[in-house]
Design a protein around this motif. Structure first.
Motif, PDB file in Angstrom:
ATOM      1  N   GLN A   1       0.821  -1.244   0.002  1.00  0.00           N
ATOM      2  CA  GLN A   1       0.015  -0.050   0.217  1.00  0.00           C
ATOM      3  C   GLN A   1       0.879   1.336  -0.158  1.00  0.00           C
ATOM      4  N   SER A   2       0.868   1.820  -0.890  1.00  0.00           N
ATOM      5  CA  SER A   2       1.512   3.572  -1.069  1.00  0.00           C
ATOM      6  C   SER A   2       0.634   4.699  -1.103  1.00  0.00           C
ATOM      7  N   ASN A   3       1.135   5.821  -1.609  1.00  0.00           N
ATOM      8  CA  ASN A   3       0.464   7.632  -1.622  1.00  0.00           C
ATOM      9  C   ASN A   3       1.279   7.553  -3.538  1.00  0.00           C
ATOM     10  N   GLU A   4       1.797   6.669  -3.099  1.00  0.00           N
ATOM     11  CA  GLU A   4       2.098   7.070  -4.809  1.00  0.00           C
ATOM     12  C   GLU A   4       1.599   5.638  -5.571  1.00  0.00           C
ATOM     13  N   GLU A   5       1.473   6.268  -6.884  1.00  0.00           N
ATOM     14  CA  GLU A   5       1.052   5.501  -8.242  1.00  0.00           C
ATOM     15  C   GLU A   5       1.385   4.288  -8.124  1.00  0.00           C
ATOM     16  N   GLY A   6      -0.333   3.130  -8.279  1.00  0.00           N
ATOM     17  CA  GLY A   6       0.592   1.949  -8.393  1.00  0.00           C
ATOM     18  C   GLY A   6       0.721   0.762  -7.276  1.00  0.00           C
ATOM     19  N   GLY A   7       0.269   1.470  -6.139  1.00  0.00           N
ATOM     20  CA  GLY A   7       0.196   0.944  -4.896  1.00  0.00           C
ATOM     21  C   GLY A   7      -0.759  -0.765  -4.686  1.00  0.00           C
ATOM     22  N   GLN A   8      -0.967  -0.768  -4.040  1.00  0.00           N
ATOM     23  CA  GLN A   8      -1.592  -1.751  -3.164  1.00  0.00           C
ATOM     24  C   GLN A   8      -3.092  -1.511  -2.604  1.00  0.00           C
ATOM     25  N   SER A   9      -4.037  -2.342  -3.924  1.00  0.00           N
ATOM     26  CA  SER A   9      -5.567  -0.895  -4.265  1.00  0.00           C
ATOM     27  C   SER A   9      -7.053  -1.516  -2.918  1.00  0.00           C
ATOM     28  N   ASN A  10      -6.118  -2.568  -1.980  1.00  0.00           N
ATOM     29  CA  ASN A  10      -6.892  -2.940  -0.966  1.00  0.00           C
ATOM     30  C   ASN A  10      -5.484  -2.847   0.029  1.00  0.00           C
ATOM     31  N   SER A  11      -5.976  -1.805   0.680  1.00  0.00           N
ATOM     32  CA  SER A  11      -5.593  -2.432   2.234  1.00  0.00           C
ATOM     33  C   SER A  11      -5.473  -3.552   3.121  1.00  0.00           C
ATOM     34  N   HIS A  12      -7.196  -3.968   2.740  1.00  0.00           N
ATOM     35  CA  HIS A  12      -7.242  -5.831   3.455  1.00  0.00           C
ATOM     36  C   HIS A  12      -7.457  -5.596   5.226  1.00  0.00           C
ATOM     37  N   VAL A  13      -7.708  -3.879   5.412  1.00  0.00           N
ATOM     38  CA  VAL A  13      -8.362  -3.247   7.066  1.00  0.00           C
ATOM     39  C   VAL A  13      -9.161  -3.083   7.158  1.00  0.00           C
ATOM     40  N   ILE A  14     -10.403  -3.400   6.132  1.00  0.00           N
ATOM     41  CA  ILE A  14     -11.787  -2.877   6.057  1.00  0.00           C
ATOM     42  C   ILE A  14     -12.282  -4.638   6.365  1.00  0.00           C
ATOM     43  N   ASP A  15     -12.121  -5.356   5.275  1.00  0.00           N
ATOM     44  CA  ASP A  15     -12.337  -6.596   5.260  1.00  0.00           C
ATOM     45  C   ASP A  15     -12.298  -7.399   6.002  1.00  0.00           C
ATOM     46  N   HIS A  16     -10.862  -6.958   7.101  1.00  0.00           N
ATOM     47  CA  HIS A  16     -10.689  -8.083   8.864  1.00  0.00           C
ATOM     48  C   HIS A  16     -11.530  -7.456   9.240  1.00  0.00           C
ATOM     49  N   PHE A  17     -11.841  -5.905   9.589  1.00  0.00           N
ATOM     50  CA  PHE A  17     -12.183  -5.852  10.489  1.00  0.00           C
ATOM     51  C   PHE A  17     -13.913  -6.389  10.342  1.00  0.00           C
ATOM     52  N   ILE A  18     -14.703  -5.552   8.863  1.00  0.00           N
ATOM     53  CA  ILE A  18     -16.180  -6.588   8.404  1.00  0.00           C
ATOM     54  C   ILE A  18     -15.860  -8.415   9.357  1.00  0.00           C
ATOM     55  N   GLU A  19     -15.297  -8.651   8.657  1.00  0.00           N
ATOM     56  CA  GLU A  19     -14.576 -10.310   8.857  1.00  0.00           C
ATOM     57  C   GLU A  19     -15.195 -10.802  10.287  1.00  0.00           C
ATOM     58  N   ALA A  20     -14.119  -9.854  10.828  1.00  0.00           N
ATOM     59  CA  ALA A  20     -14.223  -9.743  13.060  1.00  0.00           C
ATOM     60  C   ALA A  20     -15.391  -9.992  13.160  1.00  0.00           C
ATOM     61  N   ILE A  21     -16.914  -8.734  12.887  1.00  0.00           N
ATOM     62  CA  ILE A  21     -17.752  -8.408  13.161  1.00  0.00           C
ATOM     63  C   ILE A  21     -18.724  -9.444  12.981  1.00  0.00           C
ATOM     64  N   VAL A  22     -18.866  -9.506  11.653  1.00  0.00           N
ATOM     65  CA  VAL A  22     -19.877 -10.798  10.637  1.00  0.00           C
ATOM     66  C   VAL A  22     -19.567 -12.244  11.611  1.00  0.00           C
ATOM     67  N   THR A  23     -17.908 -12.570  11.815  1.00  0.00           N
ATOM     68  CA  THR A  23     -17.740 -14.333  12.784  1.00  0.00           C
ATOM     69  C   THR A  23     -17.544 -14.544  13.720  1.00  0.00           C
ATOM     70  N   ASP A  24     -17.663 -12.722  14.257  1.00  0.00           N
ATOM     71  CA  ASP A  24     -17.237 -12.619  16.139  1.00  0.00           C
ATOM     72  C   ASP A  24     -16.015 -13.291  16.329  1.00  0.00           C
ATOM     73  N   THR A  25     -15.749 -12.742  15.836  1.00  0.00           N
ATOM     74  CA  THR A  25     -14.145 -13.161  16.401  1.00  0.00           C
ATOM     75  C   THR A  25     -12.661 -11.996  16.803  1.00  0.00           C
ATOM     76  N   GLU A  26     -11.454 -12.259  17.198  1.00  0.00           N
ATOM     77  CA  GLU A  26     -11.240 -10.650  17.456  1.00  0.00           C
ATOM     78  C   GLU A  26      -9.848 -10.896  16.093  1.00  0.00           C
ATOM     79  N   PRO A  27     -10.245  -9.267  16.262  1.00  0.00           N
ATOM     80  CA  PRO A  27      -9.777  -8.429  15.242  1.00  0.00           C
ATOM     81  C   PRO A  27      -7.477  -8.777  15.152  1.00  0.00           C
ATOM     82  N   LEU A  28      -7.219  -8.939  14.428  1.00  0.00           N
ATOM     83  CA  LEU A  28      -5.683  -9.042  14.205  1.00  0.00           C
ATOM     84  C   LEU A  28      -5.259  -7.619  15.188  1.00  0.00           C
ATOM     85  N   ILE A  29      -5.256  -7.093  14.556  1.00  0.00           N
ATOM     86  CA  ILE A  29      -4.917  -5.841  16.037  1.00  0.00           C
ATOM     87  C   ILE A  29      -5.893  -4.990  16.579  1.00  0.00           C
TER      88      ILE A  29
END
Length: 343
Positions: free
Chosen positions: A286-314
């Motif tokens: 993930q980068s502020n420059e062109e061509g960086g990672q398109s998805n941080s995976h932070v949001i998906d992990h947060f939502i997955e933790a809520i949906v599955t009722d598991t503890e977030p990694l961070i």
């Protein structure tokens, strides 16, 4: 399908480029409300995502039934707004650094516990493929005993991408609490803890404002860290790296040296003591420059933790441990001596 009603508080660059578009891409999410003190900014985001706009977060929390909240505000507001959202019955994803003190971090963790809600801190570097692979290699013993490391995160400064440019809150101590160390250094502190799988016990920090004028926070910092097993290394954070950013980490072990995000083509290069070299193409960081990672995976992990009722990694505890490293660096700079991280 479980649907999560989301509110995003703070509509600056991180919300605009990461939180909101990534929530919009997640099939479990309804973006119901957005909030920002700048009315034109929040109305633009509300129209784009079909959400209700607010300029007062307390009003949003009182009027909207939200399941979870992203806190994308100046650092000094992370703790009070996160606590208010948790007390309103929402799970919270808070940007880093999670707070401005250990006491604030403890209050956030306690608020999550008493309300039975999840608290996650947005340390996205853990989800970078090269970082995940390096952690696996180290844990498996592939690199042997780890001796040392050096890591850096630097770019030209937030004026290039912050919503308010040169007038950004990032440059004001009362809003930001700390500059490049809080913006970038805490990411690498968290990453090293994750990759090495151990805590740091000693920190020596050299923190300065020597590149930019008319700001009240640091723009350059170098820290020396020592882990509980005796691994030593350096961490640099800077808003003065031009023209390109540096987001690299090199880990020196008994059997191999691991070069992460240190090569334009290969996100991980493993140089074995035998002379063998293995190069991995695992996708961009993930980068502020062109061509960086398109998805941080932070949001998906947060939502997955809520949906599955598991503890977030961070979770809050993890966020606090990474915060404590930069707090120790500040104390070291102030006292001109090495600081022991209190456990």
């Amino acid at each position: 399908m479980t649907m999560i009603n989301i509110a995003v508080i703070g509509c600056g660059s991180i919300a605009k480029h990461r939180h909101l578009p990534e929530y919009a891409q997640n099939e479990h999410v309804n973006i119901v409300a957005v909030c920002d003190i700048v009315e034109t900014r929040v109305k633009t985001m509300a129209e784009q995502y079909g959400a209700k706009s607010y300029t007062d977060y307390t009003e949003l929390l009182a009027q909207e039934q939200v399941d979870a909240v992203s806190v994308c505000l100046p650092n000094a507001l992370h703790a009070p707004v996160s606590i208010a959202a948790l007390d309103a019955g929402a799970h919270v994803l808070c940007e880093k650094p999670m707070a401005t003190s250990k006491e604030e971090a403890d209050q956030m963790i306690e608020a999550a516990k008493r309300n039975g809600k999840k608290l996650m801190i947005g340390h996205n570097q853990r989800f970078v493929p090269s970082h995940e692979k390096a952690k696996q290699l180290i844990a498996s013993g592939e690199a042997g005993k780890i001796y040392s490391f050096r890591t850096a995160f630097g770019h030209g400064g937030p004026e290039a991408w912050s919503a308010d440019g040169a007038e950004s809150w990032f440059f004001r101590k009362k809003d930001a609490f700390i500059g490049a160390m809080g913006d970038l250094g805490v990411h690498k502190a968290d990453l090293l803890r994750y990759i090495l799988g151990e805590e740091f016990v000693d920190v020596a920090g050299f923190i300065a404002n020597n590149a930019k004028e008319n700001i009240t926070v640091d723009d350059n910092a170098v820290c020396i860290l020592r882990s509980e097993s005796g691994v030593i290394g350096t961490l640099a954070a800077s808003w003065a790296y031009k023209p390109q950013e540096d987001n690299s980490t090199i880990i020196y072990g008994e059997k191999a040296t691991l070069r992460l995000e240190d090569d334009p083509e290969h996100s991980l290069i493993v140089q074995y003591a035998t002379g063998e070299v293995v190069k991995y193409q695992l996708g961009k960081i993930q980068s502020n420059e062109e061509g960086g990672q398109s998805n941080s995976h932070v949001i998906d992990h947060f939502i997955e933790a809520i949906v599955t009722d598991t503890e977030p990694l961070i979770n809050g505890e993890e966020g606090k441990r990474s915060l404590e490293i930069i707090l120790a660096a500040i104390q070291s700079e102030d006292n001109r001596q090495m600081t022991t991280v209190v456990k």
